[in-house]
Design an enzyme around this catalytic site. Structure first.
Site, mmCIF file in Angstrom:
data_model
loop_
_atom_site.group_PDB
_atom_site.id
_atom_site.type_symbol
_atom_site.label_atom_id
_atom_site.label_comp_id
_atom_site.label_asym_id
_atom_site.label_seq_id
_atom_site.Cartn_x
_atom_site.Cartn_y
_atom_site.Cartn_z
ATOM 1 N N GLY A 14 0.146 3.404 4.730
ATOM 2 C CA GLY A 14 -0.452 2.144 4.301
ATOM 3 C C GLY A 14 0.385 0.965 4.764
ATOM 4 O O GLY A 14 1.613 1.042 4.773
ATOM 5 N N ASP A 78 -4.170 11.204 10.505
ATOM 6 C CA ASP A 78 -3.633 11.494 11.845
ATOM 7 C C ASP A 78 -2.225 12.077 11.870
ATOM 8 O O ASP A 78 -1.379 11.685 12.679
ATOM 9 C CB ASP A 78 -3.668 10.220 12.717
ATOM 10 C CG ASP A 78 -5.091 9.796 13.043
ATOM 11 O OD1 ASP A 78 -6.014 10.568 12.715
ATOM 12 O OD2 ASP A 78 -5.271 8.711 13.608
ATOM 13 N N ARG A 82 -1.245 18.331 11.687
ATOM 14 C CA ARG A 82 -2.534 18.765 11.109
ATOM 15 C C ARG A 82 -3.547 17.677 11.470
ATOM 16 O O ARG A 82 -3.991 16.921 10.635
ATOM 17 C CB ARG A 82 -2.366 18.904 9.590
ATOM 18 C CG ARG A 82 -3.426 19.726 8.944
ATOM 19 C CD ARG A 82 -3.124 20.021 7.483
ATOM 20 N NE ARG A 82 -4.273 20.703 6.889
ATOM 21 C CZ ARG A 82 -5.303 20.065 6.371
ATOM 22 N NH1 ARG A 82 -5.330 18.752 6.321
ATOM 23 N NH2 ARG A 82 -6.327 20.739 5.874
ATOM 24 N N GLY A 118 6.378 5.301 4.945
ATOM 25 C CA GLY A 118 6.699 5.754 3.602
ATOM 26 C C GLY A 118 6.992 7.251 3.640
ATOM 27 O O GLY A 118 7.265 7.803 4.713
ATOM 28 N N ASP A 119 6.886 7.920 2.487
ATOM 29 C CA ASP A 119 7.323 9.324 2.475
ATOM 30 C C ASP A 119 6.464 10.221 3.369
ATOM 31 O O ASP A 119 6.977 11.149 3.983
ATOM 32 C CB ASP A 119 7.431 9.878 1.044
ATOM 33 C CG ASP A 119 6.109 9.894 0.317
ATOM 34 O OD1 ASP A 119 5.139 9.303 0.813
ATOM 35 O OD2 ASP A 119 6.041 10.519 -0.764
ATOM 36 N N THR A 141 7.173 0.563 1.873
ATOM 37 C CA THR A 141 6.054 0.834 0.971
ATOM 38 C C THR A 141 6.101 -0.174 -0.172
ATOM 39 O O THR A 141 7.187 -0.512 -0.662
ATOM 40 C CB THR A 141 6.055 2.254 0.364
ATOM 41 O OG1 THR A 141 5.121 2.270 -0.726
ATOM 42 C CG2 THR A 141 7.393 2.706 -0.168
ATOM 43 N N ASP A 143 5.118 0.598 -2.972
ATOM 44 C CA ASP A 143 5.300 1.392 -4.206
ATOM 45 C C ASP A 143 6.764 1.510 -4.621
ATOM 46 O O ASP A 143 7.047 1.868 -5.763
ATOM 47 C CB ASP A 143 4.748 2.810 -4.004
ATOM 48 C CG ASP A 143 3.289 2.812 -3.594
ATOM 49 O OD1 ASP A 143 2.582 1.842 -3.913
ATOM 50 O OD2 ASP A 143 2.853 3.784 -2.944
ATOM 51 N N ASP A 145 8.762 3.819 -3.967
ATOM 52 C CA ASP A 145 8.961 5.170 -4.510
ATOM 53 C C ASP A 145 9.793 6.061 -3.583
ATOM 54 O O ASP A 145 9.742 7.282 -3.691
ATOM 55 C CB ASP A 145 7.605 5.831 -4.805
ATOM 56 C CG ASP A 145 6.719 5.956 -3.557
ATOM 57 O OD1 ASP A 145 7.107 5.433 -2.496
ATOM 58 O OD2 ASP A 145 5.645 6.578 -3.665
ATOM 59 N N ARG A 187 0.945 4.405 -6.825
ATOM 60 C CA ARG A 187 0.790 5.870 -6.789
ATOM 61 C C ARG A 187 1.407 6.522 -8.026
ATOM 62 O O ARG A 187 1.083 6.149 -9.124
ATOM 63 C CB ARG A 187 1.395 6.458 -5.504
ATOM 64 C CG ARG A 187 0.558 6.190 -4.290
ATOM 65 C CD ARG A 187 0.881 7.133 -3.176
ATOM 66 N NE ARG A 187 2.306 7.091 -2.841
ATOM 67 C CZ ARG A 187 2.880 7.907 -1.982
ATOM 68 N NH1 ARG A 187 2.181 8.834 -1.376
ATOM 69 N NH2 ARG A 187 4.162 7.792 -1.698
ATOM 70 N N GLU A 238 -1.791 2.391 -11.612
ATOM 71 C CA GLU A 238 -2.949 3.220 -11.235
ATOM 72 C C GLU A 238 -2.693 4.705 -11.461
ATOM 73 O O GLU A 238 -3.626 5.477 -11.662
ATOM 74 C CB GLU A 238 -3.309 2.983 -9.758
ATOM 75 C CG GLU A 238 -2.201 3.391 -8.792
ATOM 76 C CD GLU A 238 -2.549 3.233 -7.321
ATOM 77 O OE1 GLU A 238 -3.651 2.745 -7.005
ATOM 78 O OE2 GLU A 238 -1.698 3.592 -6.479
ATOM 79 N N ARG A 287 -1.085 -5.445 -1.001
ATOM 80 C CA ARG A 287 -0.552 -5.037 0.302
ATOM 81 C C ARG A 287 -0.637 -6.157 1.332
ATOM 82 O O ARG A 287 -0.087 -6.039 2.435
ATOM 83 C CB ARG A 287 -1.338 -3.823 0.808
ATOM 84 C CG ARG A 287 -1.144 -2.576 -0.027
ATOM 85 C CD ARG A 287 -0.665 -1.418 0.811
ATOM 86 N NE ARG A 287 -1.554 -1.096 1.883
ATOM 87 C CZ ARG A 287 -2.419 -0.079 1.862
ATOM 88 N NH1 ARG A 287 -2.499 0.699 0.795
ATOM 89 N NH2 ARG A 287 -3.170 0.167 2.900
HETATM 90 O O1 F6P Z 1 1.217 3.710 -0.907
HETATM 91 C C1 F6P Z 1 0.693 2.438 -0.882
HETATM 92 C C2 F6P Z 1 -0.646 2.390 -1.576
HETATM 93 O O2 F6P Z 1 -1.107 1.063 -1.573
HETATM 94 C C3 F6P Z 1 -0.648 2.960 -2.992
HETATM 95 O O3 F6P Z 1 -0.100 2.090 -3.940
HETATM 96 C C4 F6P Z 1 -2.121 3.248 -3.181
HETATM 97 O O4 F6P Z 1 -2.315 4.277 -4.120
HETATM 98 C C5 F6P Z 1 -2.532 3.697 -1.806
HETATM 99 O O5 F6P Z 1 -1.594 3.184 -0.888
HETATM 100 C C6 F6P Z 1 -3.906 3.218 -1.408
HETATM 101 O O6 F6P Z 1 -4.202 3.759 -0.157
HETATM 102 P P1 F6P Z 1 -5.471 3.332 0.701
HETATM 103 O O7 F6P Z 1 -5.140 2.048 1.398
HETATM 104 O O8 F6P Z 1 -5.666 4.453 1.635
HETATM 105 O O9 F6P Z 1 -6.618 3.137 -0.244
#
Ligand code: F6P
Length: 371
Positions: A14, A78, A82, A118-119, A141, A143, A145, A187, A238, A287
């Protein structure tokens, strides 16, 4: 390692504010300080498999420091190990195209790869490193995290956005005497909810790390009402688990993503009390937008450090913040586990001390009955 002529860079997962600051710092440092070329790989690891790349010149990275998003594009799909391959008809199947990705990196002439992610993306980077690819990681990220760094860039900007939303909800909550719920991202970690809640003076903060009950939330709301505070601000991560211990997802087709716990809590408040409740889901606003000065600076520091790591041959590692220094740590350490809010930690303790409830009934004794 002084002989490296060309490196590749990609942004994966993301997006978050500050990615362009990293791309700029890597490109400028590599070109001007070390005389290297930088190849920008588009759309994350997908671009490495599909051969989508181009040389980054000065004019590509000029004037982008203050811009959110990533000029390279990104995706959280991607994974080359996998990789989704869509046939003429029927569902996508998955193939291991990591060998093609490595061959493409060689074809591009890149002697090292900088992965900003991120991770998820950093775990892929680690797998490539284990295959012999000289990889350097940079943690991003909203998050926050990721283990092994004090903080990721992108988080501070998201925190500003979430805090601003709480401030705005405050006035309307007060006018209408309502419970206002703000659902934020993060997350499985509650960092955004906890710190935005602290900064915004939230009355209740619900995070994945602390189980809550509706009775305890209502108790806090009633305490406030009995002291004349007829509104409450509730920040919900969330990933918070409802009292049945479940995370709440929105399903679209075969895909599901975290979201909806705010609505569930609001429904329970309305059904169990006379109070009106409204929900705001902040979503991807967290974001987007202009990176904060902190994130721009951190992104720049991580970017410069990553190129220094390439020059020093420090591969299989990630740049990180160990306040006040930028250091590097093995990628294994960074992706070993997600960084969670310690339920008994200082921040939670301090939040309780100023009257924030977590829905677990463990209010600070001096705050029982406080507003
Ligand atoms: O990891 C960043 C994040 O924004 C999380 O906080 C959220 O759960 C997720 O990505 C949302 O992902 P997407 O943009 O695929 O909906």
């Amino acid at each position: 390692m002084g002989s490296i002529q060309r490196i590749g860079i990609l942004t994966g997962g993301g997006d978050c504010p500050g990615l362009n600051g990293v791309i700029r710092a890597v490109t400028k440092t590599a070109q001007h300080r070390y005389g290297m070329e930088v190849v920008g790989i588009r759309n994350g690891f997908g671009g490495l498999v599909r051969k989508e790349w181009g040389l980054l010149e000065d004019h590509h990275v000029s004037g982008i420091l203050h811009r959110g998003g990533t000029i390279l594009g990104t995706t959280n799909r991607d994974n080359p190990f996998r990789f989704p391959v869509t046939g003429e008809q029927g569902p996508a199947r998955y193939e291991d195209l990591s060998g093609e990705a490595v061959a493409n990196l060689e074809a591009m002439g890149a002697e090292a790869l900088v992965v900003v992610g991120g991770d998820g993306s950093l775990s892929i980077a680690l797998e490539f490193f284990r295959m012999g690819v000289p990889v350097v990681g940079i943690p991003k990220t909203i998050d926050n995290d990721l283990m092994a760094t004090d903080v990721t860039f992108g988080y501070d900007t998201a925190l500003h956005t979430a805090t601003d939303a709480i401030d705005k909800l405050h006035t309307t909550a007060e006018s209408h005497h309502r419970a206002m719920l703000l659902e934020v991202m993060g997350r499985n970690s509650g960092w955004i909810a906890l710190e935005a809640g602290l900064a915004g003076g939230a009355d209740v903060v619900l995070i994945p790390e602390i189980p809550f009950t509706y009775e305890n939330i209502l108790e806090k709301i009633h305490q406030r009402r009995s002291r004349g505070k007829k509104f409450s601000i509730i920040v919900v991560a969330e990933g918070a688990r409802n009292p049945r211990g479940e995370q709440v997802y929105r399903q679209r087709g075969s895909r599901r993503r975290l979201g909806g716990i705010g609505e569930e809590v609001a429904t329970e408040i309305e059904e169990r009390s006379a109070m009106e409740a409204r929900v705001t889901v902040l979503g991807h606003l967290q974001r987007g937008g202009t990176p904060s000065p902190f994130d721009r600076i951190l992104a720049t520091r991580f970017g410069v450090k990553a190129v220094e790591m390439v020059m020093a041959g420090e591969f299989g590692r990630m740049s990180c913040l160990k306040t006040p220094f930028i250091r590097s740590v093995p990628l294994e350490e960074a992706v070993a586990q997600q960084k969670k809010v310690p339920p008994g930690g200082e921040l939670v303790r301090f939040a309780r001390s100023v009257g924030t409830a977590f829905g677990d009934g463990k209010e600070a004794p001096w705050n029982e009955g406080a507003v």
